[in-house]
Design a protein around this motif. Structure first.
Motif, PDB file in Angstrom:
ATOM      1  N   VAL A  79       0.669  -1.090   0.034  1.00  0.00           N
ATOM      2  CA  VAL A  79       0.085  -0.189  -0.094  1.00  0.00           C
ATOM      3  C   VAL A  79       0.956   1.236   0.033  1.00  0.00           C
ATOM      4  N   ILE A  80       0.876   1.966  -0.962  1.00  0.00           N
ATOM      5  CA  ILE A  80       1.562   3.144  -1.050  1.00  0.00           C
ATOM      6  C   ILE A  80       0.481   4.279  -1.114  1.00  0.00           C
ATOM      7  N   GLY A  81       0.791   4.984   0.344  1.00  0.00           N
ATOM      8  CA  GLY A  81      -0.336   6.054   0.494  1.00  0.00           C
ATOM      9  C   GLY A  81      -1.195   5.628   1.619  1.00  0.00           C
TER      10      GLY A  81
ATOM     11  N   LEU B  96       2.022  -4.477   3.416  1.00  0.00           N
ATOM     12  CA  LEU B  96       3.398  -3.790   3.432  1.00  0.00           C
ATOM     13  C   LEU B  96       3.114  -2.280   2.912  1.00  0.00           C
ATOM     14  N   ILE B  97       3.454  -1.572   4.116  1.00  0.00           N
ATOM     15  CA  ILE B  97       3.099  -0.129   4.320  1.00  0.00           C
ATOM     16  C   ILE B  97       4.214   0.670   3.752  1.00  0.00           C
ATOM     17  N   ALA B  98       4.284   1.293   2.693  1.00  0.00           N
ATOM     18  CA  ALA B  98       5.226   2.231   2.295  1.00  0.00           C
ATOM     19  C   ALA B  98       5.468   3.379   2.832  1.00  0.00           C
ATOM     20  N   GLY B  99       6.261   3.856   3.661  1.00  0.00           N
ATOM     21  CA  GLY B  99       6.686   5.040   4.445  1.00  0.00           C
ATOM     22  C   GLY B  99       7.344   6.168   3.472  1.00  0.00           C
ATOM     23  N   LYS B 100       7.409   7.354   3.880  1.00  0.00           N
ATOM     24  CA  LYS B 100       8.148   8.353   3.095  1.00  0.00           C
ATOM     25  C   LYS B 100       9.545   8.082   3.302  1.00  0.00           C
TER      26      LYS B 100
ATOM     27  N   ASP C  71       7.147   3.478  12.693  1.00  0.00           N
ATOM     28  CA  ASP C  71       7.044   1.989  13.222  1.00  0.00           C
ATOM     29  C   ASP C  71       5.810   1.381  12.066  1.00  0.00           C
ATOM     30  N   GLY C  72       6.061  -0.044  11.709  1.00  0.00           N
ATOM     31  CA  GLY C  72       5.068  -0.605  10.766  1.00  0.00           C
ATOM     32  C   GLY C  72       5.151  -0.277   9.492  1.00  0.00           C
ATOM     33  N   GLU C  73       6.259   0.811   8.825  1.00  0.00           N
ATOM     34  CA  GLU C  73       6.319   1.076   7.676  1.00  0.00           C
ATOM     35  C   GLU C  73       7.671   0.621   7.158  1.00  0.00           C
ATOM     36  N   MET C  74       7.475   0.404   5.764  1.00  0.00           N
ATOM     37  CA  MET C  74       8.966  -0.083   5.208  1.00  0.00           C
ATOM     38  C   MET C  74       9.511   1.030   4.175  1.00  0.00           C
ATOM     39  N   PRO C  75      10.602   0.890   3.668  1.00  0.00           N
ATOM     40  CA  PRO C  75      10.987   1.844   2.690  1.00  0.00           C
ATOM     41  C   PRO C  75      10.182   1.569   1.285  1.00  0.00           C
ATOM     42  N   LEU C  76       9.966   2.513   0.882  1.00  0.00           N
ATOM     43  CA  LEU C  76       9.230   2.470  -0.454  1.00  0.00           C
ATOM     44  C   LEU C  76       9.942   1.412  -1.325  1.00  0.00           C
TER      45      LEU C  76
END
Length: 299
Positions: A147-149, A169-173, A179-184
């Motif tokens: 999920v991007i955004g 998988l959550i894409a972070g900025k 926490d809970g986010e990953m590199p895009l």
């Protein structure tokens, strides 16, 4: 007795209000429905307010010599050059996000249509081929959903994905992952299905050829956010080359869409920007749109 004349309000022909909301608007304003794609010059020069859900060109915007308010029937306000509007003394106001349920459901409608090959299956039966040369379908349980955004819509999409047994998988900025986010780039490279839920205030392509080429072989790309986010030509190249399993698209750089070649591909499902288009969402959007206009002129 002096009667103050009603203000003149242009209503985008793409906006259909409920009877109640339309009555409220008519009560306070002289309303004229117009086409933002082909507006009359006198409409633009004479309007005091505008309610919009289509793109308005810079050329048309510059002709709004009397207009003081533009209400956008969307959470995003990139339908116009907002900076120019504000320099002209025009207040631009979007509405709160009310379409998260409808857009998230539509996102999964596209995901199911692609993964279960509904378009090809339907056409195969009609052609008399039954199962014919269809390859096996794609199960969602156990797959990775990128999920991007991760705003209200992205979170709703993630919730549905988890309920289906997917790993979300959550894409972070970049450089600011929480926490809970990953590199895009990691999300792009690991996801079986990628879905875009970003706003695009500067109307620049975000998901370009480089990012498309980072996707896993046989992955799926979904876009129900903004057409301007995605490099559609590069997506088409990748699909034609057989790198991706398919794509589901609800938004396009040009709307209404004229070049339908991408939509004609067997593994692509398209809809005409209808992810938000439910009775419930339209009612809530119309209510917010009219309320914002009333508040502006009451303040």
């Amino acid at each position: 007795m002096n009667v103050t004349p009603k203000r003149y309000c242009l209503l985008d022909s793409a906006i259909v209000l409920s009877k109640e909301a339309q009555a409220r608007l008519n009560e306070g304003y002289n309303v004229e429905v117009f086409s933002p794609y082909n507006p009359k010059e006198e409409q633009l020069r004479n309007c005091d307010a505008m309610l919009l859900h289509s793109r308005l060109s810079r050329e048309s915007l510059l002709k709004l010599s009397k207009c003081k308010y533009i209400g956008i029937r969307a959470h995003n306000t990139d339908y116009i050059d907002r900076q120019l509007a504000e320099e002209m003394g025009i207040t631009v106001k979007g509405i709160p996000q009310v379409s998260q349920v409808s857009v998230a459901e539509h996102t999964f409608a596209l995901i199911f249509a692609v993964t279960k090959q509904l378009k090809s299956s339907h056409n195969s039966i009609i052609a008399g081929n039954w199962r014919g040369e269809l390859k096996p379908n794609y199960e969602l349980s156990g797959k990775k959903l990128g999920v991007i955004g991760y705003g209200q819509i992205g979170r709703q999409v993630g919730s549905i994905g988890r309920a289906l047994g997917m790993e979300v998988l959550i894409a972070g900025k970049t450089g600011e992952e929480k926490d809970g986010e990953m590199p895009l780039l990691q999300v792009i490279g690991e996801s079986d299905i990628l879905t875009l839920h970003l706003s695009n205030k500067d109307n620049k392509v975000f998901f370009d050829k480089e990012k498309i080429n980072l996707m896993k072989p046989n992955a799926i790309l979904i876009n129900t956010s903004r057409g301007s986010l995605l490099d559609y030509e590069s997506l088409k190249e990748s699909l034609l080359a057989g790198r991706l399993f398919g794509a589901g698209l609800d938004v396009f750089p040009e709307e209404p869409l004229t070049d339908i070649s991408l939509c004609e591909l067997a593994n692509v499902i398209c809809s005409p920007h209808t992810a938000f288009y439910t009775e419930e969402t339209l009612s809530a959007m119309g209510e917010s749109l009219i309320r914002n206009l009333e508040i502006f002129y009451q303040s």
